[in-house]
Design a protein around this motif. Structure first.
Motif, PDB file in Angstrom:
ATOM      1  N   ALA A   1      36.271  39.383  41.002  1.00 51.49           N
ATOM      2  CA  ALA A   1      37.288  38.613  40.297  1.00 51.49           C
ATOM      3  C   ALA A   1      38.561  38.864  41.086  1.00 51.49           C
ATOM      4  O   ALA A   1      39.271  39.827  40.823  1.00 51.49           O
ATOM      5  N   ALA A   2      38.792  38.014  42.094  1.00 48.18           N
ATOM      6  CA  ALA A   2      39.863  38.242  43.083  1.00 48.18           C
ATOM      7  C   ALA A   2      39.814  39.720  43.481  1.00 48.18           C
ATOM      8  O   ALA A   2      38.749  40.223  43.840  1.00 48.18           O
TER       9      ALA A   2
ATOM     10  N   VAL B   1      36.014  36.652  33.378  1.00 43.67           N
ATOM     11  CA  VAL B   1      36.320  35.635  34.385  1.00 43.67           C
ATOM     12  C   VAL B   1      36.013  36.203  35.764  1.00 43.67           C
ATOM     13  O   VAL B   1      36.626  37.176  36.196  1.00 43.67           O
ATOM     14  N   TRP B   2      35.024  35.626  36.428  1.00 45.74           N
ATOM     15  CA  TRP B   2      34.688  35.981  37.812  1.00 45.74           C
ATOM     16  C   TRP B   2      35.243  34.898  38.742  1.00 45.74           C
ATOM     17  O   TRP B   2      35.347  33.737  38.335  1.00 45.74           O
ATOM     18  N   SER B   3      35.532  35.254  39.966  1.00 45.45           N
ATOM     19  CA  SER B   3      35.870  34.218  40.950  1.00 45.45           C
ATOM     20  C   SER B   3      34.633  33.345  41.176  1.00 45.45           C
ATOM     21  O   SER B   3      33.504  33.811  41.020  1.00 45.45           O
TER      22      SER B   3
ATOM     23  N   ARG C   1      40.759  42.099  41.236  1.00 45.29           N
ATOM     24  CA  ARG C   1      41.034  42.715  39.929  1.00 45.29           C
ATOM     25  C   ARG C   1      39.753  42.789  39.118  1.00 45.29           C
ATOM     26  O   ARG C   1      39.751  42.547  37.902  1.00 45.29           O
TER      27      ARG C   1
END
Lengths: 257, 573
Positions: free
Chosen positions: B138-139, B113-115, B141
């Protein structure tokens, strides 16, 4: 202050508690206190550690009867009674140890998992539940040339669950895990739910159904301890509640067809 | 059966280290139909990769830059080479930058999951020393999301992972590396690992320094293993100090905080970067910003205790909560400061090792059968100073490419024959027994603490010959004192004092290599800043420092840099 630490290693007939006197400096964490003991007083004390910044999940342990990360739990606020978490109690977590919460910090291994040595527990069962939910992204369509598109709001919802660091704090706090050795537990179910709501995932409904069992979504009794102890703000209880709603909806739609 | 019979595990490829590099490499070995295994001193998810915050650079060009030209891998390469103060090998940089976009997309295809931007594409933010908003994230993180994704891929394929095994030596037979010995930490049993090829992916050595952003496990084990086995180390004097580590614990505050608009302020409330990097300001490269902060503190414009402020308040609560949630939590948990309300106290802290095991473009070390990738290696994509967002990129790109090279090379490495592994296990078993039998002497802890303080004070952000000579003398004295160190715990199983002892043994060697390299390099370049040689000297030192072990001790030589795309120029930001 005193750090009262659970001790057990192979060959000992039963566990004991060792007490270490120390000065609690402002900002000092339980992890740094354990290092101080290991480096200066007793180098046989065993505990897991790595990042010391609450992101790796190594150092979850029972601190004053609440599962927490030792690296992010400071001594002084504990002694001042500022970090009390009121868990839905049960015997495994509230065992009969006496300590004075104004003077002592009580440090024990996570419950529900076999103790290997002192504060180090065998996480095999915890990770087995994680593996059992098949935590691998499986899209139906072939990989596109570029990235699959995602709505930022979908990412926000997913992040609630991808933030899990698999430290085991929720598993240790869960009264159902204490009595039912087959219950998948909050972390594994939250990880499963993450795949159920990923718009890129190809088997969302199928995955939802894999935990449509008494030891899956339906095992939870909504004590909400998981959400309270999670050091990353992950709410497994919300995931479980929403998964149940979704399953009920699916069943209803199935009946109507 | 004799219960003491040595346990030998045999694999085609042994990967030591379970962070991003090790796990990505394991997948490539698996894809090739070979038998690979990962060995790690911690559970893979506890690796330091998990702590990487800011992001991964790739010229996806999802976010337009200031001009009309779209981003390209060539511009990424240019920024990387300039950031490296021209010490990076340009063929290696080109390789990494060309592979960057495919690497980010590959992780996305694995479910990471990427931003995202409103368009649904992967979001990118500005980072220090970069001409474009090139850092995918990713935010805050990014490492966490990437590591968990790769771990999921690895367990899905049931690739064997030897968790909580500490490698104690490389097995070298007939001039070739054929695996390692490793102690199973929970039982204390010594195991042999026999492999046709061995990949070191063990990360950095930040914990040789007292102020470090690194995980406590980053003790340079792989570099020490390789060096002792006869593989040279490269550019070890180039140690990056991250400008913004949290005052007190030195936990990292990502460069992304400045990428989002955060400003550095001194005690007088002045945005002092205006004086040091008028163009790039707070987003100048790390070496530039770290020196600026140290100078402000040294000249009395820092706060009591030695820190300055990182102010995020003007970003507003919503942006801080959305883009920097982890940073906010860290500041609250570890400094009692909410960045929405107050500025964050920060100081520079050791963050990254640009140097490492000397490897070629294919990741091969000079010892046949031995490869290295990620932070423990020096393929030289970072030169004298690494740009933020390039280390996560390096781990995954070269985890893949070096594993591919191993797969290609493997036919030339036969299955190790004979009893070399058995003999190595017996030798290491005796060595451990001897360590556990030692009595008297001092505690390892006091030696380690002194070492870290020496490294920070003598081989820190600002260096000079006098300080470094004194530092080197102190390090060799600590090496002598280490011989008398003993442990109270004489158990074999779950003996963390023993693991710490073995780590320290290697750290003392690496410290000397850093010291000798720093003394030999009589110039200032990137992170290596000497008051007595304040200028870069391309005539003499546009070259890699090679440290090798000889009978006379550690020897330093130099090897030319691989140029080709960009000629060295003065570096201004």
């Amino acid at each position: 202050m005193r750090l009262k630490v659970f001790r057990h290693r192979q060959g000992m007939s039963e566990p004991r508690y060792d007490t270490f006197e120390m000065e609690a400096a402002p900002g000092m964490t339980v992890l740094s206190a354990l290092f101080k003991i290991q480096e200066e007083f007793d180098d046989s004390l065993a505990f897991r550690y790595s990042c010391r910044g609450a992101v790796c999940g190594s150092c979850a342990m029972l601190i004053n009867k609440v599962p927490r990360l030792a690296c992010r739990t400071q001594l002084m606020p504990l002694l001042a009674g500022e970090q009390e978490i009121s868990l839905s109690g049960y015997p495994a977590i509230g065992g009969p140890v006496s300590w004075d919460p104004k003077e002592d910090v009580l440090v024990e291994p996570l419950p529900h998992l076999p103790v290997i040595c002192d504060l180090v527990v065998d996480m095999t069962r915890f990770f087995a539940f994680y593996r059992d939910i098949d935590p691998v992204f499986s899209p139906l369509d072939p990989d596109p040339e570029k990235e699959r598109l995602m709505d930022p709001s979908d990412v926000r919802e997913l992040e609630l669950y991808t933030n899990c660091i698999l430290c085991g704090a929720c598993f240790a706090a869960c009264p159902v895990d204490a009595k039912n050795p087959r219950f998948s537990g909050p972390a594994a179910l939250a990880s499963l739910y993450r795949f159920c709501i990923d718009p890129r995932e190809g088997r969302r409904i199928e995955r939802l159904k894999t935990a449509d069992t008494p030891d899956g979504w339906w095992g939870c009794e909504f004590h909400a301890n998981c959400r309270q102890v999670c050091p990353r703000g992950v709410p497994p209880i919300v995931a479980i509640g929403q998964a149940r709603q979704e399953i009920k909806k699916q069943r209803k739609e199935g009946e109507e067809m | 059966m004799n219960v003491d019979e040595p346990v030998i595990h045999t694999h085609d490829v042994l990967i030591i280290g379970g962070g991003l590099t090790g796990l990505r490499a394991a997948l490539s070995v698996f894809y090739a139909g070979l038998d690979g295994a990962v060995l790690s001193k911690v559970h893979p998810l506890r690796s330091h990769s998990v702590a990487a915050q800011g992001g991964m650079n790739a010229s996806l060009a999802n976010v337009p830059g200031e001009g009309s030209v779209p981003d390209s891998w060539e511009m990424h390469a240019y920024d990387t080479v300039k950031g490296s103060d021209y010490l990076a090998d340009q063929d290696a940089v080109a390789l990494m930058c060309r592979e960057a976009s495919a690497t980010v997309r590959e992780l996305e295809h694995m479910g990471m999951v990427w931003s995202r931007l409103d368009s649904g594409r992967i979001a990118q933010r500005p980072f220090g020393g970069a001409g474009f908003p090139r850092t995918c994230y990713a935010a805050d993180r990014t490492g966490h999301n990437a590591l968990h994704t790769l771990y999921q891929q690895v367990i899905a394929r049931q690739i064997p992972v030897y968790e909580e095994f500490f490698a104690t030596s490389l097995i070298v037979a007939d001039g070739r590396c054929t695996g390692c010995t490793a102690i199973e930490i929970m039982t204390g049993k010594m195991h042999g690992f026999s492999a046709r090829a061995t990949l070191l992916a063990t990360g950095g050595f930040g914990r040789v320094y007292s102020r470090s952003t690194n995980a406590l496990i980053n003790t340079g084990d792989g570099q020490a293993l390789a060096f002792v086995a006869g593989a040279p180390l490269k550019d070890m004097e180039f140690v990056q100090f991250h400008p913004t580590s949290l005052f007190g614990t030195n936990i990292l505050i990502t460069e992304g905080a400045r990428g989002e608009g955060g400003m550095l302020l001194n005690r007088e409330g002045e945005r002092f970067m205006e004086r040091y990097a008028p163009e790039s300001l707070d987003l100048a490269p790390r070496d530039v910003v770290a020196r600026a902060i140290e100078t402000e503190i040294a000249e009395g414009r820092g706060f009591e205790g030695g820190y300055v402020h990182l102010d995020l308040r003007h970003l507003g609560a919503d942006r801080i909560r959305e883009r920097l949630p982890g940073i906010r939590q860290i500041a609250i948990d570890f400094a009692g400061v909410d960045p929405i309300e107050e500025p964050v106290p920060i100081q520079p802290g050791q963050h990254y090792a640009m140097g490492g095991i000397d490897v070629g473009l294919d990741g091969a070390a000079s010892l046949p059968g031995l490869y290295a990738a990620g932070e423990c290696a020096c393929i030289s994509v970072h030169g004298a100073n690494r740009l933020g967002g390039n280390s996560l990129l390096e781990t995954v790109v070269f985890g893949r490419l070096v594993a591919d090279a191993i797969v290609r090379d493997l036919p030339q490495y036969t299955v190790p024959q004979g009893d070399d592994a058995e003999r190595a296990v017996s030798r290491e078993d005796r060595r451990i027994d001897d360590i556990l039998k030692k009595r008297g002497g001092e505690k390892a802890f006091s030696v380690k603490k002194e070492l870290k303080d020496i490294m920070f004070s003598r081989f820190g952000i600002f260096r000079n010959a006098g300080d470094m000579e004194a530092g080197l003398t102190a390090i060799t004295r600590l090496q002598d004192r280490f011989r008398t160190v003993s442990l109270s715990n004489s158990e074999r199983g779950v003996n963390q004092a023993l693991v710490r002892y073995l780590e320290l043994e290697g750290m003392l060697i690496l410290a000397e290599v850093v010291a000798r390299g720093a003394l030999a390099r009589k110039e200032s370049r990137g992170s290596h800043t000497r008051a007595d040689y304040p200028k870069r000297d391309d005539d003499r030192f546009l070259a890699h420092t090679i440290a090798s072990m000889s009978e006379r001790g550690i020897e330093i030589s130099f090897r030319p840099v691989s140029l080709g795309m960009f000629s060295p120029k003065e570096r201004a930001y």
